[in-house]
Design a protein around this motif. Sequence first.
Motif, short mmCIF file in Angstrom:
data_model
loop_
_atom_site.label_atom_id
_atom_site.label_comp_id
_atom_site.label_asym_id
_atom_site.label_seq_id
_atom_site.Cartn_x
_atom_site.Cartn_y
_atom_site.Cartn_z
N ASN A 25 16.02 -7.49 16.88
CA ASN A 25 17.28 -8.33 16.51
C ASN A 25 17.29 -9.46 17.32
OD1 ASN A 25 18.42 -4.97 16.57
ND2 ASN A 25 19.27 -6.45 14.82
N MET A 26 16.73 -9.24 18.46
CA MET A 26 16.85 -10.38 19.50
C MET A 26 15.79 -11.11 19.30
SD MET A 26 18.50 -9.17 22.96
CE MET A 26 17.35 -7.56 23.50
N ARG A 27 14.75 -10.79 18.52
CA ARG A 27 13.50 -11.76 18.53
C ARG A 27 13.57 -12.89 17.77
NH1 ARG A 27 8.42 -8.42 16.98
NH2 ARG A 27 8.35 -7.78 19.26
N SER A 28 12.99 -14.15 18.13
CA SER A 28 13.16 -15.36 17.28
C SER A 28 12.16 -15.23 16.39
CB SER A 28 13.09 -16.35 18.36
OG SER A 28 11.84 -16.38 18.98
N VAL A 29 12.64 -16.22 15.48
CA VAL A 29 11.65 -16.45 14.30
C VAL A 29 10.80 -18.01 14.42
CG1 VAL A 29 11.45 -16.51 11.86
CG2 VAL A 29 12.63 -15.04 12.68
N SER A 30 9.66 -17.96 14.28
CA SER A 30 8.87 -19.26 14.44
C SER A 30 9.06 -20.05 13.41
CB SER A 30 7.28 -18.98 14.79
OG SER A 30 7.25 -18.07 16.11
N GLY A 31 8.95 -21.26 13.56
CA GLY A 31 8.93 -22.31 12.40
C GLY A 31 7.65 -23.31 12.68
N GLU A 32 7.56 -23.86 11.83
CA GLU A 32 6.45 -24.87 11.54
C GLU A 32 6.88 -26.10 11.23
OE1 GLU A 32 2.22 -23.04 9.85
OE2 GLU A 32 3.10 -24.62 8.45
N LEU A 33 6.33 -27.07 11.84
CA LEU A 33 6.83 -28.54 11.65
C LEU A 33 5.29 -29.50 11.35
CD1 LEU A 33 9.16 -30.49 11.68
CD2 LEU A 33 8.48 -30.92 14.10
N THR A 34 5.49 -29.95 10.24
CA THR A 34 4.12 -30.91 9.79
C THR A 34 4.57 -32.37 9.85
OG1 THR A 34 3.33 -29.07 8.42
CG2 THR A 34 1.99 -30.97 8.42
N PHE A 35 3.95 -33.16 10.61
CA PHE A 35 4.52 -34.47 10.63
C PHE A 35 3.34 -35.50 10.95
CE2 PHE A 35 3.99 -34.76 15.10
CZ PHE A 35 4.25 -33.49 15.51
N ASP A 36 3.63 -36.96 10.52
CA ASP A 36 2.71 -37.95 10.53
C ASP A 36 2.83 -38.36 12.18
OD1 ASP A 36 3.37 -39.10 7.36
OD2 ASP A 36 1.92 -37.69 7.97
#
Lengths: 166, 678
Positions: B203-214
């Motif tokens: 429950n406490m674990r975070s979920v990673s995200g992904e950011l693609t940018f110039d």
Amino acid sequence: MNRFTRLKEHKDLPDEKRQTRASGGSGGWVWALTAKIILIAVLIFGAHSIRVVYKAKTEDLNKEARRIDAQIRAIKHETMNLRNRKAQLSARPYIQKKTAKLGLRAADYSQVQHVALLQEPKYVPGRTPADYAEAPAGKEARPYSVTAREKKKDGRKDNAKVAAVF
Amino acid sequence: MTHFKSMSVRVFAAFLLFIGVFAYLVYHLYEVQILRHEELLEKGKKKYTQKVVTTGNTGEVFDYSGYLLVGNRPYGIIFADPSAVPLKHLSAATDFLSKELSLDRDKVFRGLSRRTKLLEKDGKKITIPCQYFLLKTKIPYEEFEQHRQNITSANMKFVHFETEYARYYPKDGMLANILGLSTRGNNGKLTGVTGVEKKYEQNMRSVSGELTFDRTRDGIPIYGGVTQQIPEKDGSNIFLTIREPIQSILEDELDKLMAEHNPKSAYAVMADPYTGDILAMAQRPTFNPNDRSSMKSDCWRNRMAEDVFEPGSVIKPFAVAGALDRGVVTPDTIFDCENGRWHYGGYPLKDDHRVGKVTVSEIIKQSSNIGTAKIAVLMGKHALDETLRSFGFGQRSGLQLPNESRGLYPRVERWAKVSLTRIPIGQGMAASPLQIVRGYCMLANGGHPVSLRLLDRIETADGKVHKTPRPEAKSIFRRKETHKEIVKMMKLVTEPGGTAVQAGVRGYYVAGKTGTAQKVINGRYSSRNHIASFVGFVPADNPKFVLLVTADEPSGKTYYGGSVTGPYFRSISERSLRYWNVPPDVDPELYDARRKLAAKQVMAAKIRLWAEERKAKEERLRKGASPAKSIPPAKPVSNGTHTSSVSRPVQSTRTEKKRENPRSGRYYGTYTAMMKNR
């Protein structure tokens, strides 16, 4: 010397050549083309310059945005640290150290007094708070206190109850 | 050729050249924009597009009111790219960094000068640039920011900065055994090791995200240049049922108990009898999760859930409640407690002090083993078994902590004959502190089964709240009067004449029971090793909480539950009731007066009894009666689960020596000594 060569005068020239001569000769269209090319080049250069300026401004904005992002992150971290510090300061070991340092002691439970009304206050219609300023004489004079004699009387009654149990 | 003609040729040639170049440019443009568009776009993207994995924050743990118990603390990491260090500035950079970060200069120099490293790939050894050298880690955030400013202003672009989060326990050792701890694995993820941190890790674990940018040439993200974003998600926050102020009170009093009696271990559990909420729970020894060196082998287990022990006399109210409920006995039914000696099933059973013919209420008040055993015999083993199981013995408490024990409770088919007299006095079975508390919650709330709760609610990052349910169940009591009767009996335990006078709370009626259980050492009950307990609820008629205090092997002057743990039950209750502003049941002065009178009357009754005994003894001696026959030594008893020995042989003469030593567990002849040691 060539006696038969002579500069042709304008009136001797056929119409087409007269026009060409009048317009400056056979190289005029090149200049026009060149001028056009130069104009286009100037326009392109102008656009490019504007683009460069725009890009430079965008880069400045990027840097500013990045700086603000870093500030936001720093503020978040600071908030987190402050919250952790607050939790730490309210922890028992820390409070105990402070109380020991200040020479304080825990409150004595026996010093806690609970007060309860012996009877509900009576509401008499038409009376004002000023009417209750002076307590009347007699038993009603002590509505919220218990005299020692009454306490002893109550105690004796309870003693009888306790004795009955044993 | 005329001059004019040669000029035309040149112009034409220039024109042709110009056209040629222009045509080439047009073709090149076509090739770049049309023919090789995809290829070049990909190349460009690779160079100027960056993908970054973003991580959210791990969820935190709070108490019921939102006080932080486990949080995240940011710390900084500083590392360098040795392959980017200009060689001519290496020495200066080393001096600066070693001074700034307080590091060993030689180490820094060695790290920064290592520009390449060997790597084995497909059996071949290749040289690649070394782009990572860790300078310093776990830097507190304020210090880290200062370093960042100083190093950035020194224009050292080969030094990089990163922020990570570590788990932080701001209350140090408070609730440590229940909260547990977590550690960062090799993959960089936080993993729960024990306790709540392990149980609610998912429950406490975070979920990673992904950011693609110039990005620009310098690596700066272009504002508005985000091409793809999968947002990260923070972990959910956990809210426990624990009340931190009450937890502090418990911990404080347990520390005092440890200092005074020096037991091997001690625990205290407080629960709400109506909801099953664990209001506080503490144990000693414990550890500080911020300092892993304090985690010794006997410190980090959650003993209250994992350890079981023979509870002793605290089980008696359950057996008696069952008998009352079935109408087998009433509070005034009289039993002969055989003056402290009885035999059943070929084995002797004794009381700590002599009790004659007394009512069921007195049996609880004076904690008579013989009286309780006789009640159980009258009940029958199936009824007793059903009673104890309905109070939750043999089952988990519902707390759902890792490694929680079910206790040791033998099936009724495996009971020996003597088990019928042993199990109701808390021998021949083992229970965890949580099971005992759960049973007492049921006694306090009128017999309604409760499951103990530690988790109150989970709040997700987007604000949704998931509350754990509180199932309601029908009372196990068949008679409505059973609850009142058993509570009335248990109130007598803290009255004068009871076994836990020191557990009485001024101004309140306390219902409880002491337990002084002998520990089984090498298959025999030990006379030296005891577990002292007191469990009760206050105010008795409308309880605010159920509290258990236990000390394992107290090594002070006394080992009885009433004198070791009773006073701490009182002090914890007093402070908690004051915190909650619970009004007293009776005027404290009146309470004092009643107790004084009751103590006098009890003393008078005992003196009368003592005088009668002395008179009877003198009578016997005058008539020349022979001394009482000695009973042969007790044999070890096997009741199907473990071996236990019941009691020591009774000596034929009683000497003053026996009265003096409370630790010998021998018979007490004087009331005064008995009262001193309860």
